[in-house]
Design a protein around this motif. Structure first.
Motif, PDB file in Angstrom:
ATOM      1  N   CYS B  64       0.798  -1.182   0.080  1.00  0.00           N
ATOM      2  CA  CYS B  64       0.019   0.151  -0.039  1.00  0.00           C
ATOM      3  C   CYS B  64       0.742   1.131   0.087  1.00  0.00           C
ATOM      4  O   CYS B  64       1.773   1.533   0.921  1.00  0.00           O
ATOM      5  N   LYS B  65       0.665   2.120  -1.129  1.00  0.00           N
ATOM      6  CA  LYS B  65       1.692   3.345  -1.090  1.00  0.00           C
ATOM      7  C   LYS B  65       0.709   4.507  -0.655  1.00  0.00           C
ATOM      8  O   LYS B  65       1.430   5.734  -0.123  1.00  0.00           O
ATOM      9  N   GLY B  66      -0.303   4.291   0.091  1.00  0.00           N
ATOM     10  CA  GLY B  66      -1.204   5.245   0.846  1.00  0.00           C
ATOM     11  C   GLY B  66      -1.568   6.433   0.347  1.00  0.00           C
ATOM     12  O   GLY B  66      -1.884   7.514   0.506  1.00  0.00           O
ATOM     13  N   CYS B  67      -2.111   6.100  -0.972  1.00  0.00           N
ATOM     14  CA  CYS B  67      -2.428   7.186  -1.783  1.00  0.00           C
ATOM     15  C   CYS B  67      -3.884   7.793  -1.266  1.00  0.00           C
ATOM     16  O   CYS B  67      -4.135   8.856  -1.892  1.00  0.00           O
ATOM     17  N   GLY B  68      -4.550   6.927  -0.633  1.00  0.00           N
ATOM     18  CA  GLY B  68      -5.955   7.532   0.019  1.00  0.00           C
ATOM     19  C   GLY B  68      -7.192   7.274  -0.888  1.00  0.00           C
ATOM     20  O   GLY B  68      -8.148   8.076  -0.790  1.00  0.00           O
ATOM     21  N   LEU B  69      -6.970   6.758  -2.037  1.00  0.00           N
ATOM     22  CA  LEU B  69      -8.037   6.532  -2.878  1.00  0.00           C
ATOM     23  C   LEU B  69      -9.320   5.976  -2.297  1.00  0.00           C
ATOM     24  O   LEU B  69     -10.209   6.056  -2.241  1.00  0.00           O
ATOM     25  N   CYS B  70      -8.924   4.731  -1.634  1.00  0.00           N
ATOM     26  CA  CYS B  70      -9.935   3.751  -0.794  1.00  0.00           C
ATOM     27  C   CYS B  70     -10.607   4.665   0.082  1.00  0.00           C
ATOM     28  O   CYS B  70     -11.752   4.636   0.229  1.00  0.00           O
ATOM     29  N   ALA B  71      -9.912   5.511   0.917  1.00  0.00           N
ATOM     30  CA  ALA B  71     -10.478   6.404   1.868  1.00  0.00           C
ATOM     31  C   ALA B  71     -11.340   7.286   1.239  1.00  0.00           C
ATOM     32  O   ALA B  71     -12.639   7.591   1.738  1.00  0.00           O
ATOM     33  N   GLU B  72     -11.072   7.910   0.355  1.00  0.00           N
ATOM     34  CA  GLU B  72     -11.864   8.964  -0.550  1.00  0.00           C
ATOM     35  C   GLU B  72     -13.241   8.396  -1.273  1.00  0.00           C
ATOM     36  O   GLU B  72     -14.078   9.094  -0.992  1.00  0.00           O
ATOM     37  N   GLU B  73     -13.066   7.169  -1.671  1.00  0.00           N
ATOM     38  CA  GLU B  73     -14.296   6.521  -2.363  1.00  0.00           C
ATOM     39  C   GLU B  73     -15.228   5.862  -1.336  1.00  0.00           C
ATOM     40  O   GLU B  73     -16.227   5.319  -2.139  1.00  0.00           O
ATOM     41  N   CYS B  74     -14.735   5.456  -0.212  1.00  0.00           N
ATOM     42  CA  CYS B  74     -15.509   4.522   0.442  1.00  0.00           C
ATOM     43  C   CYS B  74     -16.840   5.069   0.733  1.00  0.00           C
ATOM     44  O   CYS B  74     -16.970   6.202   1.931  1.00  0.00           O
ATOM     45  N   PRO B  75     -18.007   4.396   0.094  1.00  0.00           N
ATOM     46  CA  PRO B  75     -19.234   5.131   0.533  1.00  0.00           C
ATOM     47  C   PRO B  75     -19.740   5.108   2.294  1.00  0.00           C
ATOM     48  O   PRO B  75     -20.510   6.042   2.463  1.00  0.00           O
ATOM     49  N   LYS B  76     -19.032   4.385   3.018  1.00  0.00           N
ATOM     50  CA  LYS B  76     -19.297   4.318   4.514  1.00  0.00           C
ATOM     51  C   LYS B  76     -18.177   5.002   5.244  1.00  0.00           C
ATOM     52  O   LYS B  76     -18.307   5.272   6.516  1.00  0.00           O
ATOM     53  N   HIS B  77     -17.496   5.865   4.508  1.00  0.00           N
ATOM     54  CA  HIS B  77     -16.371   6.547   5.228  1.00  0.00           C
ATOM     55  C   HIS B  77     -15.874   5.464   6.346  1.00  0.00           C
ATOM     56  O   HIS B  77     -15.353   6.273   7.366  1.00  0.00           O
ATOM     57  N   ALA B  78     -15.593   4.190   5.985  1.00  0.00           N
ATOM     58  CA  ALA B  78     -15.131   3.359   7.032  1.00  0.00           C
ATOM     59  C   ALA B  78     -13.474   3.408   7.007  1.00  0.00           C
ATOM     60  O   ALA B  78     -13.138   2.582   7.645  1.00  0.00           O
ATOM     61  N   ILE B  79     -12.920   3.977   5.972  1.00  0.00           N
ATOM     62  CA  ILE B  79     -11.365   4.245   6.115  1.00  0.00           C
ATOM     63  C   ILE B  79     -10.978   5.647   6.422  1.00  0.00           C
ATOM     64  O   ILE B  79     -11.440   6.555   5.698  1.00  0.00           O
ATOM     65  N   THR B  80      -9.950   5.702   7.120  1.00  0.00           N
ATOM     66  CA  THR B  80      -9.505   7.027   7.584  1.00  0.00           C
ATOM     67  C   THR B  80      -8.023   6.965   7.319  1.00  0.00           C
ATOM     68  O   THR B  80      -7.483   5.861   7.495  1.00  0.00           O
ATOM     69  N   MET B  81      -7.505   8.108   7.020  1.00  0.00           N
ATOM     70  CA  MET B  81      -5.853   8.018   6.598  1.00  0.00           C
ATOM     71  C   MET B  81      -5.188   8.574   7.838  1.00  0.00           C
ATOM     72  O   MET B  81      -5.659   9.778   8.311  1.00  0.00           O
ATOM     73  N   VAL B  82      -4.309   7.891   8.287  1.00  0.00           N
ATOM     74  CA  VAL B  82      -3.471   8.425   9.435  1.00  0.00           C
ATOM     75  C   VAL B  82      -2.060   8.581   9.287  1.00  0.00           C
ATOM     76  O   VAL B  82      -1.580   7.835   8.523  1.00  0.00           O
TER      77      VAL B  82
END
Lengths: 305, 86
Positions: B64-82
């Motif tokens: 994982c390169k930490g691009c944050g695309l998953c966090a941005e697109e998650c419809p439930k906002h279940a992914i946060t970038m730390v």
């Protein structure tokens, strides 16, 4: 999802920038195409980031051609498979520079000869691998290193070349445009292209965070905005006729432009209203040509008045 | 006839290149909030998110390169970038 073959044929460890639209296109392409595929890649960002020797992210047979001749290499592979009675599918994946400019001659030849190949162009709208030089796919007014915006220029002076129509004019039975922002749609189009006998073409919009100047987490958001503003149209053409179009409630083009550094000169230091109006006119022309506008019913208040 | 020309590499050898070292921000997955739609897995440009036997989506932090695309697109906002701790 029905067309997910449940395997990762484009593997981890490639060296694309975080959030790269093209690497997502490669993954989705192989998810849809499956393991019985031979991939030909011209020179370009994808070739460089996926196969720095001796590494490769590809888990299907993959061959690097020259910049200009991916379509000719694919033609040869297809002819060899055919005479041996083999059933593997031949897929080209090449960038917009290799497709719109450098490879045009070989693509035209392959499509005219009618080889059973699928040509996929990942369109990131400039030569990104060598440092963001403009290509025939660069949109009007985008600032690149060879079309820099400044005191005497507002960026790229030419509109984007209409590559899908050029290939449809070759008599290609299936031509489609897609976007990595709509992964299921892109995969369906790849499947359809592969299963159509004869040469087919899919052009997939692949936002480039480095070249366009936006955060890597916004790749899909930017791709969606391109479609929602009418600056990119997702459609399918069967035997030269447009058969399916993604329709939208259109947003003004500023919403797409102001998210990207390549268009920053249109807003700073002063807003170039006349230039933005020209880009809006391109979107309006796209909307009229493909009929993408969803007409919302008038509000009841307006009706009463 | 064997033609020994060009360079070849074994399939998927890029796995030797652990791109997780590029990461600045790390995606944290909240499995309680997740609706199992699979969007993160579908759109990860690395293809490093997999589904476990108990239907939880987990990223492979080696890649994982930490691009944050998953966090941005998650419809439930279940992914946060730390912020990554190194």
């Amino acid at each position: 999802m029905a067309i997910d073959k449940g395997c990762e044929l484009f593997d981890c460890g490639h060296r694309a920038c975080g959030g790269c639209g093209a690497s997502l296109a490669a993954r989705l392409l192989l998810k849809a195409a499956g393991p019985e595929t031979i991939v030909v890649s011209s020179t370009g960002c994808m070739e460089v980031f996926s196969t720095p020797y001796p590494e490769t992210a590809w888990k299907v047979p993959w061959i690097h051609s020259l910049f200009e001749n991916a379509a000719a290499v694919a033609s040869g592979i297809e002819a060899a498979l055919k005479i041996q009675g083999r059933k593997e599918k031949v897929v080209v994946i090449a960038g917009d520079g290799a497709t719109f400019d450098i490879g045009m001659l070989c693509i035209s030849g392959a499509f005219e000869r009618g080889h059973d190949i699928t040509y996929i162009c990942y369109d990131n709208e400039a030569y990104m691998n060598t440092g963001i030089q403009r290509s025939g796919a660069t949109p009007y007014d985008a600032s690149t290193t060879t079309s820099p915006a400044g005191k005497v220029s507002t960026g790229n002076r030419r509109p984007k070349k209409d590559m899908p129509r050029i290939l449809a004019a070759h008599g290609a039975p299936y031509v489609a445009t897609a976007s990595v922002a709509y992964p299921a749609d892109f995969m369906q189009k790849v499947e359809k292209a592969i299963n159509t006998p004869g040469p087919s073409y899919v052009q997939v919009h692949a936002p480039c965070c480095t070249g366009w100047g936006f955060d890597g987490s916004k790749t899909i958001a930017i791709g969606k905005l391109a479609i929602e503003t009418g600056l990119w149209v997702n459609y399918e053409m069967v035997d030269g006729e447009v058969t399916k179009v993604k329709r939208v409630v259109r947003k003004p083009v500023e919403e797409y432009l102001q998210e990207q550094k390549r268009f920053r000169h249109l807003f700073k230091p002063v807003t170039l209203t006349a230039e933005i109006a020209k880009i809006q006119a391109i979107a309006d022309a796209n909307a009229a040509r493909y009929g993408i506008d969803i007409k919302l019913p008038p509000r009841s208040g307006a009706e009463a008045a | 006839m064997a033609l020994n020309v060009g360079c070849t590499a074994p399939p998927g050898r890029a796995r030797e290149n652990r791109t997780g070292s590029w990461r600045v921000f790390l995606p944290r997955f909240d499995h309680e909030a997740c609706s199992k739609c699979g969007m993160c897995q579908l759109i990860c440009p690395e293809g490093c998110i997999s589904e476990t036997a108990d239907r939880e989506f987990v990223p492979d932090y080696d890649y994982c390169k930490g691009c944050g695309l998953c966090a941005e697109e998650c419809p439930k906002h279940a992914i946060t970038m730390v912020q990554e701790e190194k």
